[in-house]
Design an enzyme around this catalytic site. Structure first.
Site, PDB file in Angstrom:
ATOM      1  N   GLU A 259       0.795  -1.230   0.000  1.00 48.72           N
ATOM      2  CA  GLU A 259       0.000   0.000   0.000  1.00 48.72           C
ATOM      3  C   GLU A 259       0.829   1.282   0.000  1.00 48.72           C
ATOM      4  O   GLU A 259       0.542   2.208   0.762  1.00 48.72           O
ATOM      5  CB  GLU A 259      -0.920  -0.035   1.221  1.00 48.72           C
ATOM      6  CG  GLU A 259      -0.220   0.030   2.598  1.00 48.72           C
ATOM      7  CD  GLU A 259       0.201  -1.303   3.191  1.00 48.72           C
ATOM      8  OE1 GLU A 259       0.416  -2.250   2.419  1.00 48.72           O
ATOM      9  OE2 GLU A 259       0.320  -1.407   4.419  1.00 48.72           O
ATOM     10  N   HIS A 283      -8.091  -4.021  -1.249  1.00 50.30           N
ATOM     11  CA  HIS A 283      -7.329  -4.108   0.002  1.00 50.30           C
ATOM     12  C   HIS A 283      -6.300  -2.977   0.088  1.00 50.30           C
ATOM     13  O   HIS A 283      -6.256  -2.237   1.079  1.00 50.30           O
ATOM     14  CB  HIS A 283      -6.647  -5.480   0.083  1.00 50.30           C
ATOM     15  CG  HIS A 283      -5.804  -5.666   1.299  1.00 50.30           C
ATOM     16  ND1 HIS A 283      -6.280  -6.303   2.427  1.00 50.30           N
ATOM     17  CD2 HIS A 283      -4.540  -5.290   1.589  1.00 50.30           C
ATOM     18  CE1 HIS A 283      -5.332  -6.311   3.348  1.00 50.30           C
ATOM     19  NE2 HIS A 283      -4.259  -5.699   2.864  1.00 50.30           N
ATOM     20  N   GLU A 284      -5.499  -2.841  -0.948  1.00 53.25           N
ATOM     21  CA  GLU A 284      -4.420  -1.839  -0.879  1.00 53.25           C
ATOM     22  C   GLU A 284      -4.986  -0.423  -0.826  1.00 53.25           C
ATOM     23  O   GLU A 284      -4.459   0.432  -0.124  1.00 53.25           O
ATOM     24  CB  GLU A 284      -3.442  -1.994  -2.054  1.00 53.25           C
ATOM     25  CG  GLU A 284      -2.793  -3.376  -2.182  1.00 53.25           C
ATOM     26  CD  GLU A 284      -2.214  -3.948  -0.896  1.00 53.25           C
ATOM     27  OE1 GLU A 284      -1.862  -3.169   0.010  1.00 53.25           O
ATOM     28  OE2 GLU A 284      -2.134  -5.194  -0.792  1.00 53.25           O
ATOM     29  N   HIS A 287      -6.074   0.559   2.588  1.00 55.38           N
ATOM     30  CA  HIS A 287      -4.973   0.991   3.459  1.00 55.38           C
ATOM     31  C   HIS A 287      -4.799   2.519   3.450  1.00 55.38           C
ATOM     32  O   HIS A 287      -4.131   3.058   4.338  1.00 55.38           O
ATOM     33  CB  HIS A 287      -3.655   0.356   3.013  1.00 55.38           C
ATOM     34  CG  HIS A 287      -3.352  -0.982   3.619  1.00 55.38           C
ATOM     35  ND1 HIS A 287      -3.275  -1.187   4.979  1.00 55.38           N
ATOM     36  CD2 HIS A 287      -3.064  -2.180   3.051  1.00 55.38           C
ATOM     37  CE1 HIS A 287      -2.947  -2.461   5.206  1.00 55.38           C
ATOM     38  NE2 HIS A 287      -2.823  -3.091   4.052  1.00 55.38           N
ATOM     39  N   GLU A 306      -3.695  -4.422   9.356  1.00 54.30           N
ATOM     40  CA  GLU A 306      -4.184  -5.419   8.394  1.00 54.30           C
ATOM     41  C   GLU A 306      -5.594  -5.932   8.693  1.00 54.30           C
ATOM     42  O   GLU A 306      -6.360  -6.200   7.774  1.00 54.30           O
ATOM     43  CB  GLU A 306      -3.192  -6.582   8.289  1.00 54.30           C
ATOM     44  CG  GLU A 306      -1.821  -6.165   7.750  1.00 54.30           C
ATOM     45  CD  GLU A 306      -1.845  -5.581   6.334  1.00 54.30           C
ATOM     46  OE1 GLU A 306      -2.844  -5.778   5.616  1.00 54.30           O
ATOM     47  OE2 GLU A 306      -0.850  -4.920   5.961  1.00 54.30           O
ATOM     48  N   ASP A 362       9.551  -9.817  10.319  1.00 58.19           N
ATOM     49  CA  ASP A 362       9.296 -10.648   9.141  1.00 58.19           C
ATOM     50  C   ASP A 362       8.964 -12.093   9.532  1.00 58.19           C
ATOM     51  O   ASP A 362       8.238 -12.782   8.821  1.00 58.19           O
ATOM     52  CB  ASP A 362      10.513 -10.654   8.192  1.00 58.19           C
ATOM     53  CG  ASP A 362      10.479  -9.490   7.197  1.00 58.19           C
ATOM     54  OD1 ASP A 362       9.376  -9.052   6.828  1.00 58.19           O
ATOM     55  OD2 ASP A 362      11.564  -9.029   6.790  1.00 58.19           O
ATOM     56  N   TYR A 370      -4.394 -10.533   9.923  1.00 59.78           N
ATOM     57  CA  TYR A 370      -5.382 -10.145   8.915  1.00 59.78           C
ATOM     58  C   TYR A 370      -6.764 -10.701   9.279  1.00 59.78           C
ATOM     59  O   TYR A 370      -7.746  -9.978   9.358  1.00 59.78           O
ATOM     60  CB  TYR A 370      -5.011 -10.714   7.539  1.00 59.78           C
ATOM     61  CG  TYR A 370      -3.793 -10.120   6.887  1.00 59.78           C
ATOM     62  CD1 TYR A 370      -2.517 -10.369   7.391  1.00 59.78           C
ATOM     63  CD2 TYR A 370      -3.899  -9.327   5.753  1.00 59.78           C
ATOM     64  CE1 TYR A 370      -1.392  -9.845   6.774  1.00 59.78           C
ATOM     65  CE2 TYR A 370      -2.776  -8.790   5.131  1.00 59.78           C
ATOM     66  CZ  TYR A 370      -1.526  -9.058   5.648  1.00 59.78           C
ATOM     67  OH  TYR A 370      -0.425  -8.530   5.041  1.00 59.78           O
TER      68      TYR A 370
HETATM   69  N1  BES Z   1       0.988  -4.437   3.769  1.00 54.12           N
HETATM   70  C1  BES Z   1       0.762  -5.693   3.180  1.00 54.12           C
HETATM   71  C2  BES Z   1       2.004  -6.345   2.658  1.00 54.12           C
HETATM   72  C3  BES Z   1       3.096  -6.537   3.687  1.00 54.12           C
HETATM   73  C4  BES Z   1       2.815  -6.947   4.968  1.00 54.12           C
HETATM   74  C5  BES Z   1       4.407  -6.314   3.342  1.00 54.12           C
HETATM   75  C6  BES Z   1       3.835  -7.102   5.893  1.00 54.12           C
HETATM   76  C7  BES Z   1       5.424  -6.479   4.263  1.00 54.12           C
HETATM   77  C8  BES Z   1       5.132  -6.876   5.546  1.00 54.12           C
HETATM   78  C9  BES Z   1      -0.272  -5.627   2.057  1.00 54.12           C
HETATM   79  O1  BES Z   1      -1.265  -4.692   2.265  1.00 54.12           O
HETATM   80  C10 BES Z   1      -0.962  -6.954   1.975  1.00 54.12           C
HETATM   81  O2  BES Z   1      -1.532  -7.343   2.943  1.00 54.12           O
HETATM   82  N2  BES Z   1      -0.928  -7.623   0.843  1.00 54.12           N
HETATM   83  C11 BES Z   1      -1.608  -8.886   0.637  1.00 54.12           C
HETATM   84  C12 BES Z   1      -2.887  -8.638  -0.120  1.00 54.12           C
HETATM   85  C13 BES Z   1      -4.095  -9.346   0.355  1.00 54.12           C
HETATM   86  C14 BES Z   1      -4.316  -9.519   1.803  1.00 54.12           C
HETATM   87  C15 BES Z   1      -5.337  -8.942  -0.382  1.00 54.12           C
HETATM   88  C16 BES Z   1      -0.679  -9.802  -0.117  1.00 54.12           C
HETATM   89  O3  BES Z   1       0.462  -9.401  -0.388  1.00 54.12           O
HETATM   90  O4  BES Z   1      -1.027 -10.923  -0.430  1.00 54.12           O
HETATM   91 ZN    ZN Z   2      -2.571  -5.160   3.805  1.00 52.89          ZN
END
Ligand code: BES
Ligand code: ZN
Length: 599
Positions: A259, A283-284, A287, A306, A362, A370
């Site tokens: 996002e 989703h994005e 955010h 999330e 990480d 989520y």
């Molecule tokens: N912010 C996240 C991606 C992220 C989380 C990057 C933690 C680094 C550390 C992003 O918004 C996300 O959740 N992406 C999901 C999309 C989905 C839940 C619709 C993905 O990457 O799959």
């Molecule tokens: Zn997210």
């Protein structure tokens, strides 16, 4: 003017910086992209006031050349590495209590985890190199010296020199200059550069991609993006960032989406040719309120980013496609939650996690914040009723925008806003119990056909007597939404135990794929479910197909479980596939797979 929020009582253990003793007002990045040496070099200027003579910033694998305070060179030292937290940069002899400019000249190195440099061969067009960043959660410190914590936010200015088009998480002012007027945390800094073209996808939106795929990206997103933005605005309040663009990256991008303000970064695996994976865009863009305006103050409270975003994403989908669809998306989410809880250590299945200083955020990442987070909000919505909840939601995002907060502030604000209606919430159980929360009552209208068909396939008699050869046909799934196909495949995979030992199991599942034409799907979510099921069922040739696919897509959602599964069925194939392709993967993905495979 200062945008500083009073730092939350909760301490961010994931930073080494002295963020609690500075007031940060503004940050400017002046960078040039050196394509030949794969280096980002330049300076960062932090306008700040410090309570102490020393200021400590986060860095990771950066080369620090010079530090100035108010245009005069000052002493600095870079400490030894402290695991993922990197090397603390201490600057001494700062005037206490004075707003001034701290300027640091630096360059990146080949070890910087927040950047991926792609050779022309690793791009789709193969004509030009490509650079992109991924900072969340703790990788901004490997791109520029900063207070790398989500608990403080500032507006930015950027000046980026590159021989290829550049995108950053802000809006362009003139030439190579950009600004981000809304205060943002360090993890929302983003940069990308390469052979990029753009096309309109909505009233305030463009999609950016390599020229070879930009038209298909435009088609994928143009029907939904503006409608999704408007749905979110109806639910909350006006989108405050100006334009909303999407950048579709080369396949090694490790996430589905990220996002980054004004410019969502997305994996090409959502360009499926059927517009069904646009929930990632919903989703994005959600955010833009949850996470980007209102931010978790530490990674232990990640559900505030999330969980809220998944909740809003599904409210958007509910507005556009009906409430049963929203419920169905939540059912799929519940399946993912069950799977995640099975593989994650108990500590990281809590809504509020203890992310200690020796814990790399990480490593705590999973779908739990989520889905458990959105389930909690779903529970609160049902408890107080839709209209009270929606009123709370609007007030919450207004009250905390431009700020960072923790779960305790959330609780306090919820209780203060809804009053007695909140009396029965068992906050401690929701915050600290590991494992599954109570399951909400989902509307199973769209689920029923998936469940019935999966039961038919996984009945022992069906497989033993090859009955499917008589009844199964493409019409079994005609008219289904692709999300139903995904849920159906998940269910068959869950129930595989009932038929796994039958000699006919592999041929039944092979036929399932062929009859429903699932094996050839271009939809990455379907393809992934299919390959997992087929490999588990022992369908011939599918472990090789899985190995080939995860060598082409670098999205961790597919790559990590893909390698884990290959490792179970054929460790040699898993390890040799990884060794052959590891330079293709992003550093974050490479590190995670190495851990998963025990290399
Ligand atoms: N912010 C996240 C991606 C992220 C989380 C990057 C933690 C680094 C550390 C992003 O918004 C996300 O959740 N992406 C999901 C999309 C989905 C839940 C619709 C993905 O990457 O799959
Ligand atoms: Zn997210």
């Amino acid at each position: 003017m200062s945008f500083i929020t009073v730092p939350s009582a909760v301490t961010d253990n994931s930073t080494l910086s002295s963020y609690k003793s500075v007031d940060l007002e503004h940050t400017t990045l002046d960078l040039s992209i050196n394509w030949d040496d794969k280096i980002l070099a330049g300076s960062v200027t932090h306008v700040l006031k410090s309570e102490l003579k020393s200021v400590v910033l986060d860095t990771s694998f950066l080369k620090i050349d010079k530090v100035e305070w108010q245009n005069k060179v000052v002493k600095h030292d870079v400490a030894d590495r402290d695991s993922f937290r990197g090397s603390a940069l201490t600057v001494r002899d700062i005037e206490v209590g004075v707003v001034g400019e701290l300027k640091i000249y630096f360059s990146t190195t080949k070890d910087c985890t927040g950047l991926q440099w792609l050779s022309p061969e690793q791009t789709i067009g193969k004509k030009a190199p490509f650079l992109f960043s991924q900072c969340e959660p703790t990788h901004a410190r490997s791109i520029f010296p900063c207070f790398d914590t989500p608990s403080i936010k500032v507006p930015y200015k950027f000046d980026i020199d590159s021989k290829y088009p550049v995108l950053v998480s802000g809006t362009r002012t003139v030439g190579s200059k950009f600004e981000q007027k809304v205060p943002i945390p360090s993890y929302l800094f983003a940069i990308a550069s390469g052979n990029l073209k753009s096309k309109v996808i909505g009233l305030r939106s463009h999609v950016w991609a390599e020229p070879e795929i930009v038209d298909s990206c435009q088609w994928e997103f143009e029907a939904d993006t503006e409608l999704q933005l408007e749905a979110a605005e109806k639910l909350l309040f006006k989108y405050e960032w100006g334009s909303y663009d999407v950048l579709v990256l080369p396949p090694s991008f490790p996430f589905g989406g990220m996002e980054n303000p004004n410019i969502t970064f997305a994996t090409p695996t959502i360009v499926s040719g059927d517009r069904t994976l646009v929930n990632v865009i919903a989703h994005e863009l959600a955010h833009s309120w949850s996470g980007n305006l209102v931010t978790n103050s530490t990674w232990g409270h990640f559900w505030l980013n999330e969980g809220w975003t998944v909740y809003i994403e599904r409210r958007i989908l509910g507005q556009l496609h009906g409430e049963p669809y929203r419920h169905f998306a939540a059912i799929e989410g519940w399946q993912d939650l069950e799977n995640a809880i099975n593989v994650m250590p108990a500590e990281y299945t809590k809504l509020v996690m203890d992310v200690a200083s020796d814990v790399d955020p990480d490593d705590t990442f999973s779908t739990v914040p989520y889905e458990k987070g959105s389930t909690f909000l779903w529970y609160l919505e049902n408890l107080v009723g839709r209209s009270v909840f929606d009123d709370f939601m609007k007030k919450y995002f207004q009250a905390f925008k431009y700020k960072s907060l923790d779960s305790f502030k959330f609780k306090e604000f919820f209780i203060a806003t809804v009053g007695d209606a909140s009396a029965s919430v068992d906050w401690d159980a929701w915050f600290y119990n590991p494992g599954l929360p109570p399951k909400p009552q989902f509307n199973d209208e769209l689920l029923r056909v998936c469940a019935a068909l999966s039961d038919k396939w996984t009945s022992p008699a069906n497989v033993k007597n090859s009955e499917w050869k008589k009844w199964a046909s493409k019409t079994d799934i005609s008219g289904w939404h692709p999300l139903q196909v995904i849920v159906f495949l998940n269910l068959v995979t869950d129930k595989l135990g009932a038929i796994k030992t039958d000699a006919n199991c592999a041929s039944a599942i092979a036929d399932l794929g062929a009859i429903y034409e699932i094996g050839q799907s271009r939809n990455a979510e379907i393809k992934f479910r299919w390959l997992q099921l087929a490999v588990k069922a022992g369908v011939q040739g599918t472990k090789e197909a899985l190995a080939q696919w995860i060598a082409e897509v670098g999205r961790m959602k597919f790559v990590r479980p893909g390698y884990r599964l290959l490792n179970e069925v054929d460790r040699e194939l898993a390890v040799s596939t990884f060794e052959k392709n590891k330079t293709f993967y992003h550093a974050i993905c490479r590190a995670m797979v190495e851990k998963d495979l025990g290399l």
